[in-house]
Design an enzyme around this catalytic site. Structure first.
Site, PDB file in Angstrom:
ATOM      1  CG  ASP A 250      -1.976  -1.007   1.218  1.00  0.00           C
ATOM      2  OD1 ASP A 250      -1.991  -1.819   0.280  1.00  0.00           O
ATOM      3  OD2 ASP A 250      -2.811  -1.000   2.140  1.00  0.00           O
ATOM      4  CG  ASP A 251       0.165   3.698   2.324  1.00  0.00           C
ATOM      5  OD1 ASP A 251      -1.003   3.418   1.935  1.00  0.00           O
ATOM      6  OD2 ASP A 251       0.489   3.758   3.519  1.00  0.00           O
TER       7      ASP A 251
ATOM      8  CG  HIS B 169      -4.359   2.688  -0.662  1.00  0.00           C
ATOM      9  ND1 HIS B 169      -5.244   1.998   0.145  1.00  0.00           N
ATOM     10  CD2 HIS B 169      -3.383   3.152   0.184  1.00  0.00           C
ATOM     11  CE1 HIS B 169      -4.836   2.047   1.407  1.00  0.00           C
ATOM     12  NE2 HIS B 169      -3.704   2.762   1.463  1.00  0.00           N
TER      13      HIS B 169
ATOM     14  CG  HIS C 134      -3.222   7.221   2.609  1.00  0.00           C
ATOM     15  ND1 HIS C 134      -3.256   7.175   3.992  1.00  0.00           N
ATOM     16  CD2 HIS C 134      -2.916   5.962   2.210  1.00  0.00           C
ATOM     17  CE1 HIS C 134      -2.974   5.943   4.401  1.00  0.00           C
ATOM     18  NE2 HIS C 134      -2.766   5.183   3.321  1.00  0.00           N
TER      19      HIS C 134
ATOM     20  CG  HIS D  95       2.371   0.027   4.248  1.00  0.00           C
ATOM     21  ND1 HIS D  95       2.153  -0.906   5.241  1.00  0.00           N
ATOM     22  CD2 HIS D  95       1.212   0.715   4.096  1.00  0.00           C
ATOM     23  CE1 HIS D  95       0.907  -0.790   5.683  1.00  0.00           C
ATOM     24  NE2 HIS D  95       0.293   0.194   5.010  1.00  0.00           N
TER      25      HIS D  95
HETATM   26 ZN    ZN Z   1      -2.587   3.092   3.255  1.00  0.00          ZN
END
Ligand code: ZN
Length: 617
Positions: free
Chosen positions: A426-427, A477, A481, A568
């Site tokens: 993620d991210d 995603h 955020h 991540h």
């Molecule tokens: Zn995230």
């Protein structure tokens, strides 16, 4: 006394000839001189035969020699005539075959040779059948018997005929083979060897196959067309009809080998009746080349190759393609990629438009919707590879349907790996970390899913393109955020769709899955998110501890088949952990898959707005 070539066969040793030769050398002085004075019917026969065949009286000891051998039963009328035709005196006359036949007929029957008989024996002689066959045949006629009766002499017959004489029609056939295929007549030895070969039951069709590939034949540089024409002459005993030639052309243009055409010719009833007449075994043409085993597949691959490369494939190339696909029907896609990778193909289909239009046209037979073309062009223009685009195009179920028309079952159920796990990040993207993760996955062909935020997509485009080219999945995603439970339904929609659009603008593909920030969702989120919500079953807490060993332990101590693992791609410690985790999972028998692949393997139909924590069995 004989200039005749006897050939190589043991069984044609001329016993009588040997006896007589020895007698001539050693026995002439034993002939009684009163023989000539007695001048009985045998003497008349000797004189008659010498006169008609050689145009002269017997000389000196010739009288006694023949007289004694006939009287002793060493030879017969037919035997003497046969021996005389092989004598130097006769050979030196250099009679034409026609004159020879006429003389012999006159001598043996006192008559003229019928025209049809003459033609038949002339064709025998042209094909290497010896005169002995003719003498043998005439010696069995009533006319010869009555001539012999007139001289009170045993007519006898010619024994020990050679193979070519025993089956003269077959010898004629062999003569035709030599003339047509080698441009010359066979020697007496060849005629005997070949006649015997077929008389022993050797198969004709495979023999033609061997002739065609022999160096004697191939060195003549004959075109395939001419070869087919010749084979029809010989095997069918007639010219191929224009319809047949058209069919033979068609199959060869479709990539089948000459063997395949030979098999077609050999299956014609004319070939079988011709062999039956000659008393030989037709046999079958063996198809040993892979391309000959499946006409539909070969002709399809041939057309495809020609279309993609602008030239027909070599026979060996086709064999290779057919072999690969026969063994693994699902490998057709990689075969197609190989065809598209040739220098010729890259030149012909240099423009992306040509590439896309050609691929659609040859596989589906239609122009795709502009929308599809646009999306693939977007992907290509940003560096997504043609191979990846092709994979996407050929994953359409329409491809399998189309291929089944060519007898290809490409719709092979994917083998489900025993243990699968989905690594998710993620991210990101973040070049320093994402690229290291991709480096770790690549050697194993391992896949992962990257849930990216929309605001990073353009900046980290290279990571997204590389991940796409490796078969990884790009998930959504949110744009920046945002925790979706804190915003309105419309705002949720905008967060998701702005991100989808920006990803599409780079990869030409809309994300199929999303991950809610912090794993937070509620009814409003579910109703407005428009994609399946992917949560996780193992949380590595990599963002909290920034400790590679902690991440490694969390994954390796807890992983189970069907897990979704949360990480991540922002932290170097995560990349370091992944460098250990990937080979460790592979070693433990896991296959690393994307979320979409996980669902496919686990037969989960994901629904929009629904959360998925794992797909454990
Ligand atoms: Zn995230």
């Amino acid at each position: 006394m004989s200039s005749h070539k006897h050939g190589i066969f043991g069984y044609i040793i001329r016993t009588i000839g040997v006896i007589l030769t020895v007698s001539v050398l050693a026995g002439t002085c034993l002939v009684p001189s009163r023989v000539r004075a007695q001048k009985d019917l045998t003497v008349d026969f000797i004189e008659y035969t010498f006169q008609t065949l050689l145009g002269k009286e017997p000389e000196g000891e010739q009288y006694g020699f023949w007289y004694r051998n006939i009287k002793d039963g060493n030879t017969t009328a037919a035997g003497m005539i046969e021996m005389l035709t092989e004598s130097e005196e006769f050979v030196e006359k250099e009679y034409s075959p026609e004159q020879t036949l006429a003389l012999l007929t006159k001598t043996m029957t006192g008559k003229e040779l019928a025209e049809a008989e003459k033609e038949r024996y002339l064709s025998y002689m042209e094909s290497g059948v010896s005169l002995r066959r003719f003498i043998s045949d005439v010696s069995k006629t009533p006319d010869f018997a009555s001539v012999c009766a007139q001289y009170n002499i045993n007519p006898g017959s010619v024994e020990d005929l050679e193979p070519r004489d025993l089956n003269p029609e077959l010898a004629v056939f062999i003569g035709e083979i030599f003339t047509e295929m080698y441009g010359r007549t066979p020697s007496a030895k060849e005629s005997n060897v070949w006649t015997q070969y077929f008389r022993e039951g050797k198969q004709v069709a495979p023999t033609f196959q061997q002739i065609v590939v022999s160096s004697d034949y191939s060195s003549r540089g004959v075109s395939d067309d001419q070869t087919i024409t010749s084979l029809c002459h010989l095997m069918l005993g007639r010219d191929a009809t224009s319809e047949e030639m058209g069919k033979y052309h068609e199959v060869m243009e479709n990539g089948m080998s000459l063997d395949y055409v030979e098999q077609m010719i050999a299956s014609d009833p004319s070939f079988h009746s011709r062999c039956a007449e000659l008393g030989i075994v037709p046999g079958e043409v063996a198809l040993t080349q892979p391309r000959d085993t499946n006409y539909e597949m070969t002709s399809f691959l041939n057309r495809l190759y020609s279309r993609l490369s602008g030239k027909a494939p070599a026979g060996e190339e086709l064999n290779d393609f057919v072999l690969r696909i026969s063994e693994y029907p699902s490998s057709l896609r990689s075969v197609i990629w190989d065809m598209l990778s040739t220098p010729e193909s890259r030149e012909i289909l240099a423009a992306d438009d040509d590439f896309l239009n050609t691929v659609f046209e040859v596989f589906y037979g239609y122009q795709p919707e502009q929308e599809k073309i646009t999306s693939y062009k977007i992907a290509l223009s940003h560096g997504v590879t043609r191979e990846r685009v092709l994979t996407s195009i050929l994953n359409d179920p329409a491809f399998d349907a189309k291929m089944s028309e060519y007898g290809l079952d490409t719709h092979v159920e994917k083998e489900v790996p025993k243990k699968i796990v989905a690594l998710t990040f993620d991210d990101g993207p973040y070049t320093d970390v994402t690229m290291r993760i991709l480096d770790a996955l690549e050697p194993y062909g391992a896949h992962a899913t990257f849930f990216v935020t929309g605001d990073r997509v353009v900046r980290y485009k290279d990571c997204i393109i590389r991940a796409t080219n490796m078969g990884c999945e790009v998930g959504n995603h949110t744009w920046n955020h945002t925790t979706l439970t804190k915003i309105s339904g419309d705002a949720v929609h905008k967060q998701i769709w702005d991100t989808c659009d920006i990803i599409y603008s780079i990869t030409g593909t809309y994300p199929k899955v999303m991950r809610p920030v912090g794993g937070s969702y509620n009814t409003t989120v579910s109703e407005n998110v428009g994609l399946p919500m992917i949560l996780w079953s193992i949380d590595t807490n990599d963002w909290k501890y920034r400790d590679s060993q902690h991440v490694i332990d969390e994954v390796l101590n807890n992983v189970r088949d069907g897990d979704i693992i949360l990480m991540h791609d922002l932290y170097e410690t995560t990349a370091t952990a992944v460098e250990t985790i990937v080979p460790a999972l592979i070693d433990s028998g896991y296959t690393l898959v994307t979320i979409s692949e996980l669902a496919e393997y686990k037969k989960v139909q994901m629904e929009n707005g629904k959360p998925y924590f794992s797909m454990r069995g």
